[in-house]
Write an enzyme that holds these catalytic residues in place. Structure first.
Site, PDB file in Angstrom:
ATOM      1  N   LYS A  22       0.960  -1.490   0.013  1.00 22.67           N
ATOM      2  CA  LYS A  22       0.011  -0.058  -0.036  1.00 22.67           C
ATOM      3  C   LYS A  22       0.850   1.266  -0.047  1.00 22.67           C
ATOM      4  CE  LYS A  22      -1.946   1.580   4.134  1.00 22.67           C
ATOM      5  NZ  LYS A  22      -1.267   2.969   4.114  1.00 22.67           N
ATOM      6  N   ASN A  23       1.787   1.319   1.083  1.00 27.75           N
ATOM      7  CA  ASN A  23       2.741   2.513   1.172  1.00 27.75           C
ATOM      8  C   ASN A  23       3.453   2.807  -0.181  1.00 27.75           C
ATOM      9  OD1 ASN A  23       1.196   2.846   3.482  1.00 27.75           O
ATOM     10  ND2 ASN A  23       3.234   2.437   4.793  1.00 27.75           N
ATOM     11  N   ARG A  94      -3.961  10.438   4.806  1.00 27.57           N
ATOM     12  CA  ARG A  94      -3.160  11.385   4.756  1.00 27.57           C
ATOM     13  C   ARG A  94      -2.311  11.604   3.676  1.00 27.57           C
ATOM     14  NH1 ARG A  94      -0.670  13.734   8.884  1.00 27.57           N
ATOM     15  NH2 ARG A  94       1.159  13.477   8.044  1.00 27.57           N
ATOM     16  N   CYS A 118      -4.590  12.269  13.342  1.00 29.42           N
ATOM     17  CA  CYS A 118      -4.549  10.897  13.338  1.00 29.42           C
ATOM     18  C   CYS A 118      -4.763  10.043  14.506  1.00 29.42           C
ATOM     19  CB  CYS A 118      -3.168  10.744  12.648  1.00 29.42           C
ATOM     20  SG  CYS A 118      -2.415   9.164  12.680  1.00 29.42           S
ATOM     21  N   ARG A 123       0.789  14.439  13.765  1.00 25.75           N
ATOM     22  CA  ARG A 123       1.366  14.149  12.400  1.00 25.75           C
ATOM     23  C   ARG A 123       1.603  15.156  11.458  1.00 25.75           C
ATOM     24  NH1 ARG A 123      -0.040   8.508   9.959  1.00 25.75           N
ATOM     25  NH2 ARG A 123       1.812   8.536   8.840  1.00 25.75           N
ATOM     26  N   PRO A 124       2.457  16.074  11.739  1.00 26.31           N
ATOM     27  CA  PRO A 124       2.578  17.272  11.157  1.00 26.31           C
ATOM     28  C   PRO A 124       3.161  17.172   9.676  1.00 26.31           C
ATOM     29  CG  PRO A 124       4.436  17.137  12.700  1.00 26.31           C
ATOM     30  CD  PRO A 124       3.593  15.835  12.873  1.00 26.31           C
ATOM     31  N   VAL A 125       2.972  18.367   8.931  1.00 30.46           N
ATOM     32  CA  VAL A 125       3.302  18.339   7.453  1.00 30.46           C
ATOM     33  C   VAL A 125       4.390  19.424   7.405  1.00 30.46           C
ATOM     34  CG1 VAL A 125       1.593  17.046   6.471  1.00 30.46           C
ATOM     35  CG2 VAL A 125       1.295  19.491   6.710  1.00 30.46           C
ATOM     36  N   ASP A 126       4.809  20.005   8.472  1.00 23.65           N
ATOM     37  CA  ASP A 126       5.765  21.284   8.322  1.00 23.65           C
ATOM     38  C   ASP A 126       7.064  20.944   7.586  1.00 23.65           C
ATOM     39  OD1 ASP A 126       6.253  19.546  10.723  1.00 23.65           O
ATOM     40  OD2 ASP A 126       7.838  20.671  11.374  1.00 23.65           O
ATOM     41  N   LEU A 127       7.450  19.781   7.646  1.00 23.85           N
ATOM     42  CA  LEU A 127       8.270  19.589   6.981  1.00 23.85           C
ATOM     43  C   LEU A 127       8.272  19.634   5.201  1.00 23.85           C
ATOM     44  CD1 LEU A 127      10.260  16.739   8.850  1.00 23.85           C
ATOM     45  CD2 LEU A 127      10.833  19.174   9.133  1.00 23.85           C
ATOM     46  N   ASP A 309       5.754   0.531  11.808  1.00 25.53           N
ATOM     47  CA  ASP A 309       4.448  -0.131  11.512  1.00 25.53           C
ATOM     48  C   ASP A 309       4.387  -1.539  11.720  1.00 25.53           C
ATOM     49  OD1 ASP A 309       3.231   2.239  10.318  1.00 25.53           O
ATOM     50  OD2 ASP A 309       3.817   1.563   8.268  1.00 25.53           O
ATOM     51  N   ARG A 401      -8.243  -0.857   5.081  1.00 21.03           N
ATOM     52  CA  ARG A 401      -7.515   0.319   4.692  1.00 21.03           C
ATOM     53  C   ARG A 401      -6.313  -0.205   4.092  1.00 21.03           C
ATOM     54  NH1 ARG A 401      -5.440   4.254   8.163  1.00 21.03           N
ATOM     55  NH2 ARG A 401      -4.296   4.453   6.490  1.00 21.03           N
TER      56      ARG A 401
HETATM   57  C1  UD1 Z   1       4.965   6.795   6.370  1.00 19.58           C
HETATM   58  C2  UD1 Z   1       4.174   5.732   6.329  1.00 19.58           C
HETATM   59  C3  UD1 Z   1       3.640   5.076   7.832  1.00 19.58           C
HETATM   60  C4  UD1 Z   1       4.814   5.109   8.464  1.00 19.58           C
HETATM   61  C5  UD1 Z   1       5.797   6.008   8.505  1.00 19.58           C
HETATM   62  C6  UD1 Z   1       7.005   5.946   9.279  1.00 19.58           C
HETATM   63  C7  UD1 Z   1       2.908   6.027   4.320  1.00 19.58           C
HETATM   64  C8  UD1 Z   1       1.687   6.389   3.634  1.00 19.58           C
HETATM   65  N1  UD1 Z   1       2.889   5.930   5.545  1.00 19.58           N
HETATM   66  O1  UD1 Z   1       4.201   7.879   7.114  1.00 19.58           O
HETATM   67  O2  UD1 Z   1       2.821   3.909   7.473  1.00 19.58           O
HETATM   68  O3  UD1 Z   1       4.492   4.691   9.864  1.00 19.58           O
HETATM   69  O4  UD1 Z   1       6.187   6.456   7.135  1.00 19.58           O
HETATM   70  O5  UD1 Z   1       7.750   4.864   8.631  1.00 19.58           O
HETATM   71  O6  UD1 Z   1       3.598   5.491   3.457  1.00 19.58           O
HETATM   72  N2  UD1 Z   1       7.387  14.532  10.900  1.00 19.58           N
HETATM   73  C9  UD1 Z   1       7.541  16.021  10.954  1.00 19.58           C
HETATM   74  N3  UD1 Z   1       7.053  16.837  10.085  1.00 19.58           N
HETATM   75  C10 UD1 Z   1       6.770  16.329   9.148  1.00 19.58           C
HETATM   76  C11 UD1 Z   1       6.546  15.188   8.621  1.00 19.58           C
HETATM   77  C12 UD1 Z   1       6.926  14.190   9.557  1.00 19.58           C
HETATM   78  O7  UD1 Z   1       7.656  16.343  12.200  1.00 19.58           O
HETATM   79  O8  UD1 Z   1       6.282  17.393   8.089  1.00 19.58           O
HETATM   80  C13 UD1 Z   1       7.856  13.518  11.623  1.00 19.58           C
HETATM   81  C14 UD1 Z   1       6.536  12.503  12.185  1.00 19.58           C
HETATM   82  O9  UD1 Z   1       5.604  12.986  13.142  1.00 19.58           O
HETATM   83  C15 UD1 Z   1       7.447  11.274  12.537  1.00 19.58           C
HETATM   84  C16 UD1 Z   1       8.537  11.210  11.499  1.00 19.58           C
HETATM   85  O10 UD1 Z   1       8.706  12.630  11.171  1.00 19.58           O
HETATM   86  O11 UD1 Z   1       7.838  11.528  13.737  1.00 19.58           O
HETATM   87  C17 UD1 Z   1       8.491  10.145  10.568  1.00 19.58           C
HETATM   88  O12 UD1 Z   1       7.177  10.644   9.794  1.00 19.58           O
HETATM   89  P1  UD1 Z   1       7.026  10.495   8.374  1.00 19.58           P
HETATM   90  O13 UD1 Z   1       8.124   9.295   7.750  1.00 19.58           O
HETATM   91  O14 UD1 Z   1       6.918  11.460   7.339  1.00 19.58           O
HETATM   92  O15 UD1 Z   1       5.628   9.440   8.191  1.00 19.58           O
HETATM   93  P2  UD1 Z   1       4.674   9.313   6.895  1.00 19.58           P
HETATM   94  O16 UD1 Z   1       5.155   9.471   5.515  1.00 19.58           O
HETATM   95  O17 UD1 Z   1       3.421  10.162   7.356  1.00 19.58           O
END
Ligand code: UD1
Length: 422
Positions: A22-23, A94, A118, A123-127, A309, A401
């Site tokens: 899926k991912n 997401r 979530c 689970r921010p998207v700031d980055l 996961d 899902r």
């Molecule tokens: C993806 C996977 C999810 C898995 C995760 C970690 C998909 C659809 N989902 O989620 O199943 O659990 O990788 O392997 O592929 N973070 C920030 N700011 C950001 C983005 C991330 O602080 O803008 C932090 C998150 O809170 C977390 C870490 O970075 O602590 C890693 O998250 P991330 O790798 O981005 O996870 P996803 O891509 O959302």
């Protein structure tokens, strides 16, 4: 709403074929939008998240043809004209946020809803957004939407260091840069197999990406990306889940086919410490369980470390290990909603900050438990298969899902799982 009724305990015996990931599929679908002709994706699992993302993509005017019998998706972006990903779809999943990078790449602009909360905390998207700004993309927030645009046809690029490393942000930045950035460097980029597969697809389409599989990606824009045929990877999390599920019963002898063992990172190393027999032969993985399971503590890490996961499933297995173990999640600090549910089945787990301590071995007995998120849910199914008597797992829509034909696959291997409507 559906629920599972599980009779246990049952070993897992025979063969289970692993589905497409899926991912990994979701970023390939987003990348298809960047092509100037249709792309064909194989090994796409029939999952709710895939159907949701199909609908997100369709909103743009892209044609999506899911040939379900073949697990094949044909995505034709030639008539893409609309650059929005609306809230009512993005809130369902997401990963719809990948439309931000894909639409900037394709059209130079995007209006994408911010994802909601979530089940396991913020689970921010700031980055994603800071990285885009570092690349030269203008980002505004407007009523819960990210409004992104570039001035002209291209941006200068530059570089951005992800802290922490993020799978989603790496994917979004690669999607945006592949057709737009003169030169963009992502440092501390995610190295997960899902990112590697996406980069490989983009290179096949004509992209210029250096450093694939390392933590530094350098992307230089390609004028034209063409549609391609691409095969998705087998699901490494499904693979790990079934390996763990087999180890929970002393009489299991399970063979998983269609796996990609090299994508499992250090997971097999941890698994071997259980004392369970593990044989990896090409794309086949065989698990032969033993009477006892050793307690093995793990800490989640970015790839190739132990995946977050799989932490809920591992903690569930540890309820059957002879002694105390700890599972620490360093990626997400609040991903333990399954703990009170496992304790309702007779397990002995205690959470402290981002660590759960499991006191094994405990005899599990059937009860009603509630799914809270995808991986927590599958852990409750595993616990139900190991528990004496009848376990009801409520709200299993989470499972739909991310696990293709879960009950059919497990039942064919000896489980007794019935889906009923509540
Ligand atoms: C993806 C996977 C999810 C898995 C995760 C970690 C998909 C659809 N989902 O989620 O199943 O659990 O990788 O392997 O592929 N973070 C920030 N700011 C950001 C983005 C991330 O602080 O803008 C932090 C998150 O809170 C977390 C870490 O970075 O602590 C890693 O998250 P991330 O790798 O981005 O996870 P996803 O891509 O959302």
């Amino acid at each position: 709403m559906d629920k599972f009724i599980i009779e246990g305990p049952t070993p897992l015996q025979g063969e289970i074929a692993i589905s497409g990931s899926k991912n990994a599929a979701l970023p390939l679908m987003a990348a298809s939008i960047l092509g100037d002709s249709p792309s064909t994706l194989d090994l796409i699992p029939k999952l709710r998240d895939i159907y949701t993302f199909n609908n997100v993509i369709r909103v743009t005017g892209t044609k999506v043809d899911f040939q379900e019998d073949e697990n094949r998706l044909v995505i034709d972006p030639t008539n893409l004209s609309h650059t929005e990903a609306p809230y009512d779809l993005v809130r369902k999943m997401r990963a719809s946020f990948y439309m931000l990078g894909a639409l900037i790449g394709k059209m130079g602009k995007a209006r994408v809803s911010l994802p909601g909360g979530c089940a396991w905390g913020p689970r921010p998207v700031d980055l994603h957004l800071k990285g885009m700004e570092a690349m030269g993309v203008d980002i505004d927030l407007d009523g819960g939407y990210v409004v992104a645009s570039i001035d002209g046809e291209e941006v200068e690029g530059g570089e951005y260091t992800l802290d922490p490393s993020s799978v989603g942000a790496t994917i979004n930045l690669v999607l945006a840069a592949a057709k737009r950035a003169k030169k963009f460097i992502i440092r501390n980029a995610a190295k997960e197999p899902d990112v590697v597969l996406l980069c490989n697809m983009l290179v096949k389409m004509g992209a210029d990406i250096q450093g694939i599989g390392t933590d530094t990606l350098t992307i230089r824009k390609a004028e034209i990306l063409k549609g391609v045929e691409m095969s998705n990877d087998p699901d490494r999390i499904e693979t790990g889940t079934f390996m763990i599920a087999a180890a929970m019963h002393p009489e299991s002898d399970l063979t998983l086919t269609g796996c990609k063992p090299e994508d499992l990172g250090t997971f097999p190393k941890h698994f071997k410490k259980l004392g369970v027999d593990l044989t990896i032969n090409g794309s086949t993985i065989r698990i032969q369980s033993k009477n006892s399971v050793n307690p093995v503590s793990v800490k989640t890490e970015i790839y190739p470390g132990f995946p977050t996961d799989l932490q809920a499933q591992w903690a569930t297995l540890m309820t059957q290990a002879d002694g105390e173990s700890k599972v620490t999640d360093t990626i997400y600090f609040d991903r333990f909603s399954y703990v009170p549910e496992l304790n309702r089945l007779g397990a002995d787990l205690k959470v402290e900050k981002n660590r759960v301590t499991i006191n094994g071995k405990t005899e599990l007995t059937g009860a009603s438990v509630m799914s809270t998120d995808l991986r927590a849910s599958v852990s409750l199914v595993m616990a139900g298969m190991a528990a004496k008597g009848t376990t009801e797992v409520l709200r299993i829509y989470h499972l739909d899902r991310g696990y293709e034909n879960l009950e059919d696959k497990l039942n064919a291997a000896g489980a007794s799982i019935k889906r009923v409507q509540e």
